[in-house]
Design a protein around this motif. Structure first.
Motif, PDB file in Angstrom:
ATOM      1  N   THR A  81       0.833  -1.210   0.000  1.00 29.15           N
ATOM      2  CA  THR A  81       0.000   0.000   0.000  1.00 29.15           C
ATOM      3  C   THR A  81       0.861   1.252   0.000  1.00 29.15           C
ATOM      4  OG1 THR A  81      -1.708  -1.193   1.219  1.00 29.15           O
ATOM      5  CG2 THR A  81      -1.837   1.205   1.210  1.00 29.15           C
ATOM      6  N   GLY A  82       1.920   1.244   0.809  1.00 32.15           N
ATOM      7  CA  GLY A  82       2.823   2.401   0.837  1.00 32.15           C
ATOM      8  C   GLY A  82       3.492   2.634  -0.489  1.00 32.15           C
ATOM      9  N   VAL A  83       3.932   1.558  -1.159  1.00 33.62           N
ATOM     10  CA  VAL A  83       4.574   1.692  -2.465  1.00 33.62           C
ATOM     11  C   VAL A  83       3.584   2.226  -3.497  1.00 33.62           C
ATOM     12  CG1 VAL A  83       5.589   0.395  -4.383  1.00 33.62           C
ATOM     13  CG2 VAL A  83       6.327  -0.050  -2.045  1.00 33.62           C
ATOM     14  N   ALA A  84       2.339   1.749  -3.456  1.00 34.23           N
ATOM     15  CA  ALA A  84       1.321   2.230  -4.386  1.00 34.23           C
ATOM     16  C   ALA A  84       1.101   3.731  -4.223  1.00 34.23           C
ATOM     17  CB  ALA A  84       0.013   1.476  -4.181  1.00 34.23           C
ATOM     18  N   VAL A  85       1.038   4.210  -2.979  1.00 36.98           N
ATOM     19  CA  VAL A  85       0.890   5.645  -2.727  1.00 36.98           C
ATOM     20  C   VAL A  85       2.082   6.406  -3.283  1.00 36.98           C
ATOM     21  CG1 VAL A  85       0.784   7.422  -0.950  1.00 36.98           C
ATOM     22  CG2 VAL A  85      -0.589   5.352  -0.715  1.00 36.98           C
ATOM     23  N   LEU A  86       3.276   5.863  -3.070  1.00 37.81           N
ATOM     24  CA  LEU A  86       4.505   6.507  -3.509  1.00 37.81           C
ATOM     25  C   LEU A  86       4.520   6.688  -5.028  1.00 37.81           C
ATOM     26  CD1 LEU A  86       7.146   7.370  -1.993  1.00 37.81           C
ATOM     27  CD2 LEU A  86       8.143   5.234  -2.814  1.00 37.81           C
ATOM     28  N   ILE A  87       4.039   5.677  -5.735  1.00 39.97           N
ATOM     29  CA  ILE A  87       4.109   5.696  -7.197  1.00 39.97           C
ATOM     30  C   ILE A  87       2.984   6.521  -7.808  1.00 39.97           C
ATOM     31  CG2 ILE A  87       4.025   4.248  -9.260  1.00 39.97           C
ATOM     32  CD1 ILE A  87       5.096   1.970  -7.456  1.00 39.97           C
ATOM     33  N   ILE A  88       1.776   6.305  -7.338  1.00 34.73           N
ATOM     34  CA  ILE A  88       0.620   6.916  -7.987  1.00 34.73           C
ATOM     35  C   ILE A  88       0.604   8.426  -7.852  1.00 34.73           C
ATOM     36  CG2 ILE A  88      -0.993   6.912  -6.034  1.00 34.73           C
ATOM     37  CD1 ILE A  88      -1.784   5.818  -9.648  1.00 34.73           C
ATOM     38  N   ALA A  89       1.316   8.940  -6.829  1.00 31.40           N
ATOM     39  CA  ALA A  89       1.233  10.370  -6.531  1.00 31.40           C
ATOM     40  C   ALA A  89       2.189  11.224  -7.347  1.00 31.40           C
ATOM     41  CB  ALA A  89       1.490  10.600  -5.038  1.00 31.40           C
ATOM     42  N   CYS A  90       3.053  10.627  -8.182  1.00 33.77           N
ATOM     43  CA  CYS A  90       4.011  11.419  -8.958  1.00 33.77           C
ATOM     44  C   CYS A  90       3.286  12.495  -9.773  1.00 33.77           C
ATOM     45  CB  CYS A  90       4.796  10.532  -9.900  1.00 33.77           C
ATOM     46  SG  CYS A  90       6.126   9.624  -9.108  1.00 33.77           S
ATOM     47  N   PRO A  91       3.563  13.775  -9.534  1.00 30.10           N
ATOM     48  CA  PRO A  91       2.845  14.842 -10.266  1.00 30.10           C
ATOM     49  C   PRO A  91       3.511  15.215 -11.579  1.00 30.10           C
ATOM     50  CG  PRO A  91       4.178  15.808  -8.539  1.00 30.10           C
ATOM     51  CD  PRO A  91       4.432  14.321  -8.475  1.00 30.10           C
ATOM     52  N   CYS A  92       3.986  14.233 -12.345  1.00 30.58           N
ATOM     53  CA  CYS A  92       4.644  14.536 -13.630  1.00 30.58           C
ATOM     54  C   CYS A  92       3.715  15.300 -14.562  1.00 30.58           C
ATOM     55  CB  CYS A  92       5.093  13.242 -14.299  1.00 30.58           C
ATOM     56  SG  CYS A  92       6.331  12.315 -13.369  1.00 30.58           S
ATOM     57  N   ALA A  93       2.463  14.841 -14.639  1.00 31.42           N
ATOM     58  CA  ALA A  93       1.510  15.474 -15.550  1.00 31.42           C
ATOM     59  C   ALA A  93       1.282  16.930 -15.192  1.00 31.42           C
ATOM     60  CB  ALA A  93       0.189  14.712 -15.525  1.00 31.42           C
ATOM     61  N   LEU A  94       1.386  17.248 -13.905  1.00 33.64           N
ATOM     62  CA  LEU A  94       1.160  18.620 -13.460  1.00 33.64           C
ATOM     63  C   LEU A  94       2.191  19.568 -14.049  1.00 33.64           C
ATOM     64  CD1 LEU A  94      -0.678  20.253 -11.574  1.00 33.64           C
ATOM     65  CD2 LEU A  94       0.953  19.828  -9.740  1.00 33.64           C
ATOM     66  N   GLY A  95       3.440  19.111 -14.121  1.00 30.16           N
ATOM     67  CA  GLY A  95       4.492  19.964 -14.666  1.00 30.16           C
ATOM     68  C   GLY A  95       4.409  20.153 -16.166  1.00 30.16           C
ATOM     69  N   LEU A  96       3.700  19.269 -16.852  1.00 35.16           N
ATOM     70  CA  LEU A  96       3.607  19.346 -18.312  1.00 35.16           C
ATOM     71  C   LEU A  96       2.310  19.982 -18.785  1.00 35.16           C
ATOM     72  CD1 LEU A  96       4.914  15.761 -19.095  1.00 35.16           C
ATOM     73  CD2 LEU A  96       6.111  17.875 -19.625  1.00 35.16           C
ATOM     74  N   ALA A  97       1.335  20.138 -17.909  1.00 36.16           N
ATOM     75  CA  ALA A  97      -0.016  20.523 -18.305  1.00 36.16           C
ATOM     76  C   ALA A  97      -0.049  21.840 -19.068  1.00 36.16           C
ATOM     77  CB  ALA A  97      -0.914  20.590 -17.067  1.00 36.16           C
ATOM     78  N   THR A  98       0.573  22.883 -18.525  1.00 33.57           N
ATOM     79  CA  THR A  98       0.505  24.202 -19.150  1.00 33.57           C
ATOM     80  C   THR A  98       1.531  24.401 -20.263  1.00 33.57           C
ATOM     81  OG1 THR A  98      -0.443  25.209 -17.182  1.00 33.57           O
ATOM     82  CG2 THR A  98       0.679  26.675 -18.716  1.00 33.57           C
ATOM     83  N   PRO A  99       2.831  24.127 -20.018  1.00 33.20           N
ATOM     84  CA  PRO A  99       3.816  24.474 -21.060  1.00 33.20           C
ATOM     85  C   PRO A  99       3.641  23.717 -22.365  1.00 33.20           C
ATOM     86  CG  PRO A  99       4.858  23.249 -19.263  1.00 33.20           C
ATOM     87  CD  PRO A  99       3.485  23.612 -18.809  1.00 33.20           C
ATOM     88  N   LEU A 127      -4.850  20.521 -16.591  1.00 33.05           N
ATOM     89  CA  LEU A 127      -4.681  20.769 -15.154  1.00 33.05           C
ATOM     90  C   LEU A 127      -5.741  20.035 -14.340  1.00 33.05           C
ATOM     91  CD1 LEU A 127      -3.772  24.559 -15.247  1.00 33.05           C
ATOM     92  CD2 LEU A 127      -2.271  22.683 -14.586  1.00 33.05           C
ATOM     93  N   VAL A 128      -6.970  20.012 -14.852  1.00 36.52           N
ATOM     94  CA  VAL A 128      -8.027  19.279 -14.149  1.00 36.52           C
ATOM     95  C   VAL A 128      -7.653  17.803 -14.046  1.00 36.52           C
ATOM     96  CG1 VAL A 128     -10.400  18.446 -14.364  1.00 36.52           C
ATOM     97  CG2 VAL A 128      -9.903  20.867 -14.671  1.00 36.52           C
ATOM     98  N   TRP A 129      -7.153  17.265 -15.152  1.00 37.63           N
ATOM     99  CA  TRP A 129      -6.747  15.865 -15.127  1.00 37.63           C
ATOM    100  C   TRP A 129      -5.587  15.654 -14.162  1.00 37.63           C
ATOM    101  CZ3 TRP A 129      -7.752  11.006 -15.857  1.00 37.63           C
ATOM    102  CH2 TRP A 129      -6.702  10.087 -15.881  1.00 37.63           C
ATOM    103  N   ALA A 130      -4.555  16.533 -14.267  1.00 42.88           N
ATOM    104  CA  ALA A 130      -3.358  16.338 -13.439  1.00 42.88           C
ATOM    105  C   ALA A 130      -3.683  16.453 -11.951  1.00 42.88           C
ATOM    106  CB  ALA A 130      -2.290  17.363 -13.836  1.00 42.88           C
ATOM    107  N   PHE A 131      -4.417  17.519 -11.578  1.00 39.20           N
ATOM    108  CA  PHE A 131      -4.783  17.683 -10.169  1.00 39.20           C
ATOM    109  C   PHE A 131      -5.762  16.592  -9.737  1.00 39.20           C
ATOM    110  CE2 PHE A 131      -3.374  22.186 -10.498  1.00 39.20           C
ATOM    111  CZ  PHE A 131      -2.602  22.222  -9.357  1.00 39.20           C
ATOM    112  N   GLY A 132      -6.795  16.385 -10.559  1.00 38.24           N
ATOM    113  CA  GLY A 132      -7.821  15.412 -10.192  1.00 38.24           C
ATOM    114  C   GLY A 132      -7.282  14.010 -10.076  1.00 38.24           C
ATOM    115  N   TYR A 133      -6.354  13.668 -10.969  1.00 36.56           N
ATOM    116  CA  TYR A 133      -5.756  12.336 -10.950  1.00 36.56           C
ATOM    117  C   TYR A 133      -5.065  12.080  -9.615  1.00 36.56           C
ATOM    118  CZ  TYR A 133      -2.043   8.942 -11.846  1.00 36.56           C
ATOM    119  OH  TYR A 133      -1.169   7.898 -11.748  1.00 36.56           O
ATOM    120  N   ASN A 134      -4.232  13.029  -9.191  1.00 35.81           N
ATOM    121  CA  ASN A 134      -3.514  12.848  -7.934  1.00 35.81           C
ATOM    122  C   ASN A 134      -4.449  12.862  -6.725  1.00 35.81           C
ATOM    123  OD1 ASN A 134      -1.001  14.481  -9.588  1.00 35.81           O
ATOM    124  ND2 ASN A 134      -0.519  12.634  -8.453  1.00 35.81           N
ATOM    125  N   ILE A 135      -5.401  13.789  -6.735  1.00 28.97           N
ATOM    126  CA  ILE A 135      -6.310  13.910  -5.602  1.00 28.97           C
ATOM    127  C   ILE A 135      -7.146  12.642  -5.441  1.00 28.97           C
ATOM    128  CG2 ILE A 135      -8.331  15.145  -4.745  1.00 28.97           C
ATOM    129  CD1 ILE A 135      -7.138  17.680  -6.014  1.00 28.97           C
TER     130      ILE A 135
END
Length: 770
Positions: free
Chosen positions: A390-408, A700-708
């Motif tokens: 469970t801890g590893v799943a949290v560690l992996i799924i939370a990577c906000p890579c998409a957030l950094g790419l959303a706007t540029p 951004l909706v996808w990136a934020f919503g995905y992580n949340i």
């Protein structure tokens, strides 16, 4: 209009650096912080374009900036505007490395996953030392294929920082380490949940495929993301690629092929059929069709002949042309367009700044949350392997890579596509404004009309037609206003050479004054005469009213304070104007005509285009006040103009759009520059801006919503780590792919218009058949 495009004002040109080694937005934020610690420096690092723009540092100090970047663990080189080989080579090296690592990881992961899952589910098929075989298959994946993630993690930890690579590295090493430890010490606990069932007891190698699968998915995501970003960059750089390297210069009657940098203003260069024009200029000899589609998006070739103006970057189709160079190098329209597209990438949107800040604090928070989740599951009595998973799943799924790419990425593709269509979006503030405007205000002369005014009538009072033209033409020869040019051209056509006016003075928005043969000559509208206190006889008033009734602009001419006649001028409404206004109305936008012209000709132009609201007789300074009044009434205003007198209004409006035929001042004041002399481009600019903004918001909706949404699901133990790794990699690819859809944007005007452009003295510059 937002005026915060450049955070600080500096006297020197900014230093541009190509940056290599960045893997996520956190890397860009780290480099930005390091550069901003230099005295007097303000830097912006763009992860999508892999560039840094550094203000406040002299070119001689580039070595210091490069040293700072390299000390942070990344590569850097000064970007050359005309030769970007370094960044292209770096991008190709990165893509090739990712391709090799992805190939090895995939080849080994497939049998590894088959073995671990198959043998975990069917104990009877397990053979001696099957776990050792699985470990041997996993080692190259976790060690060599995953090395970029480990290297970035070590680099960051050595400097006290974390990145998204840290989460991938920790997750893969933790999964691999857990599997090896349990294989060595053995375990008698229950099986593992795979998302579709629970494995039998003894399947302790199952986390090897989690580690291998996680790395493979991440490498796949990075590889396709890198390729997509390069394609997005190709769209952005399409304008710059139109520049030619060599030019045929005509010297002493002979053609010499020289580097384009040696071409000088005033020289004549030759363009043969199929060749690209090297500079802006005027055709001296020859006739041909010019393909302007790379610059304007127009599919119909432009017919040019002697006297026609042409722009660099376009393609000569049929005949040989001799052209006098008038704007070369950075002064040319192509270079300025490319520079504006680059400038758009230098700006960082407010929402992107927020995303970078979130990424900066999000990663350490995720690590803490993953540890707390694992501890919580242990305290609740869960098996160590379940808590760990469970801890590893949290560690992996939370990577906000998409957030950094959303706007540029969306901004990069949107700006690039606009450049291909002759729509230059200066930055994110223009996109944000386009989504909120409800009113579009048009200037009249040169914007709503062709700007090719002509003298349509003369009413001499106590003088002859020739005397009236001579006085007015001599004074107006010193002015660049469209009305002045029309009067001066008509006077020269009728009389030949004109006397030179001394003590010339232009009165913006009113007229002009000068001395001709010792007499004081005043040329302007009724407002100028009222302002100067000059008496206007009833005959002149009647002539002015008659011309206005006919939809013409009336200009009074006085000699030594005595009105000696009235000149009427007409201007054609652009054929594209009515359709553009109609389409704006279909988008829910209200159109207004704002002009310094008199009420009658302004109403005539408005009636021809379908505009109902007219504000006429305003001085240049009053145009900005008119925009401010609309804003005070709650309207969000876009201003479309082309002249010096529109600059203040363009700057005041939430969204300023300048026609490229206008002045440099007007274009500097605008948020969007329209290259096509077609008002349909106003509609296209708003549609493209809105679609780009919508894409950014969706990303951004996808990136934020995905992580949340994903973190709580993983924390509840409902997400297998392998599935989490795949989902996280897929999110980045999805964001970039969504942005790339902007490449398919087609202008609405292309559906209903075909332009035939003719150039010639005294003729309309653009005629369009609808």
């Amino acid at each position: 209009m937002t005026q915060a495009a450049t955070p600080i004002e500096v006297a020197t040109e900014p230093l541009e650096l190509n940056i290599s080694g960045m893997t996520c937005a956190a890397c860009a934020a780290r480099i930005e912080r390091k550069l901003n610690k230099l005295d007097g420096v303000h830097a912006v690092v763009n992860f999508a374009t892999e560039r840094a723009v550094v203000h406040g540092i002299e070119p001689a100090g580039a070595a210091e900036a490069i040293r700072v970047v390299e000390k942070a663990g990344y590569g850097a080189a000064v970007r050359e505007a005309d030769d970007d080989v370094w960044s292209a080579r770096a991008a190709e090296t990165r893509i090739s490395s990712l391709r090799r690592r992805l190939a090895v990881a995939t080849i080994l992961t497939i049998p590894l996953c088959d073995l671990t899952i198959l043998l975990a589910l069917v104990p009877g098929w397990r053979f001696p030392d099957w776990e050792l075989v699985c470990v041997l298959l996993a080692i190259p994946i976790v060690a060599w294929a995953a090395w970029p993630f480990h290297r970035a993690t070590l680099r960051g930890l050595a400097r006290g920082s974390l990145s998204m690579d840290t989460l991938v590295s920790l997750g893969s090493l933790a999964s691999f380490g857990w599997a090896v430890v349990t294989l060595v010490i053995g375990s008698s606990g229950p099986g593992y949940w795979l998302g579709f069932g629970v494995t039998p007891q003894g399947a302790d190698a199952i986390y090897l495929d989690v580690a291998a699968g996680m790395i493979t998915f991440q490498l796949g995501g990075r590889y396709f993301e890198a390729r997509s970003r390069r394609r997005a960059g190709d769209v952005l750089n399409a304008l710059a690629s139109l520049a030619v390297r060599e030019v045929r210069v005509l010297r002493e009657g002979l053609e010499h092929i020289v580097p384009v940098g040696e071409l000088r203003v005033g020289e004549t260069f030759v363009v043969r059929p199929g060749e690209r024009l090297a500079a802006d200029g005027t055709v001296l000899d020859g006739a041909s069709g010019i393909d302007t589609s790379p610059m304007t998006g127009e599919s119909v070739p432009v017919e040019v002949r002697a006297g026609s103006e042409v722009i660099g970057g376009t393609v000569n189709l049929t005949g040989r042309l001799e052209i006098r160079a008038e704007a070369v190098g950075p002064k040319g329209r192509l270079a300025q367009m490319a520079a504006l597209a680059e400038e758009a990438q230098r700006r960082k949107a407010r929402i992107q700044t927020l995303a970078d800040r979130v990424s900066q604090y999000f990663i350490p928070a995720v690590i803490v949350v993953a540890i707390l989740v694992m501890i919580s599951w242990l305290l609740l009595g869960a098996a160590p392997r379940d808590a760990f998973g469970t801890g590893v799943a949290v560690l992996i799924i939370a990577c906000p890579c998409a957030l950094g790419l959303a706007t540029p990425t969306a901004l990069m593709v949107g700006v690039g596509r606009g450049g291909q269509l002759g729509i230059l979006i200066k930055g994110q503030d223009a996109l944000e404004a386009s989504g909120a405007i409800d009113t579009v205000v048009f200037d009249k002369t040169g914007t709503l009309t062709t700007g090719a005014m002509r003298v349509a009538g003369l009413e001499p009072l106590g003088s002859t037609d020739a005397e009236l033209l001579r006085w007015a033409g001599a004074v107006e020869s010193g002015s660049e206003h469209t009305i002045a040019k029309a009067i001066a051209e008509a006077a020269r056509a009728a009389l030949g050479d004109l006397p030179r006016a001394s003590r010339f003075a232009a009165l913006p928005g009113l007229g002009a004054w000068g001395e001709v043969d010792g007499a004081a000559v005043t040329v302007g509208g009724p407002r100028l005469f009222a302002h100067e206190g000059l008496a206007v006889p009833s005959e002149a008033v009647a002539a002015v009213e008659r011309f206005h009734t006919q939809g013409a602009t009336a200009v009074l001419v006085a000699v030594d304070a005595v009105v000696r006649g009235v000149i009427a001028l007409t201007d054609e409404v652009k054929p594209s104007a009515a359709t553009a206004v109609e389409r704006l109305g279909s988008l829910g936008l209200h159109s207004i005509l704002l002009t310094g012209d008199a009420e009658a000709p302004a109403r005539a132009a408005a009636a021809a285009t379908g505009i109902e609201d007219v504000v006429s007789g305003v001085l240049p300074a009053e145009k900005a006040e008119a925009i401010a009044r609309l804003q005070a009434q709650g309207h969000r205003v876009a201003m479309v103009g082309d002249g010096i007198n529109d600059a203040a209004a363009l700057a005041t409006a939430e969204l300023g759009l300048a026609m490229v035929r206008g002045t440099d001042i007007a274009m500097k004041s605008a948020d969007i520059i329209l290259v096509r002399d077609d008002l349909g481009s106003v509609v296209d600019a708003i549609l493209l801006s809105r679609r780009t903004l919508r894409t950014i918001r969706l990303n951004l909706v996808w990136a934020f919503g995905y992580n949340i949404a994903a973190i709580p699901i993983a924390a509840l133990g409902l997400l297998n780590p392998l599935i989490a790794a795949a989902a996280m990699a897929l999110s980045s690819v999805l964001v970039v792919s969504n942005s790339l859809r902007l490449r398919n944007f087609e202008p609405a005007s292309r559906d209903y218009s075909r332009r035939v452009v003719e150039y010639g003295v005294g003729e309309t510059m653009a005629r369009e058949a609808v």
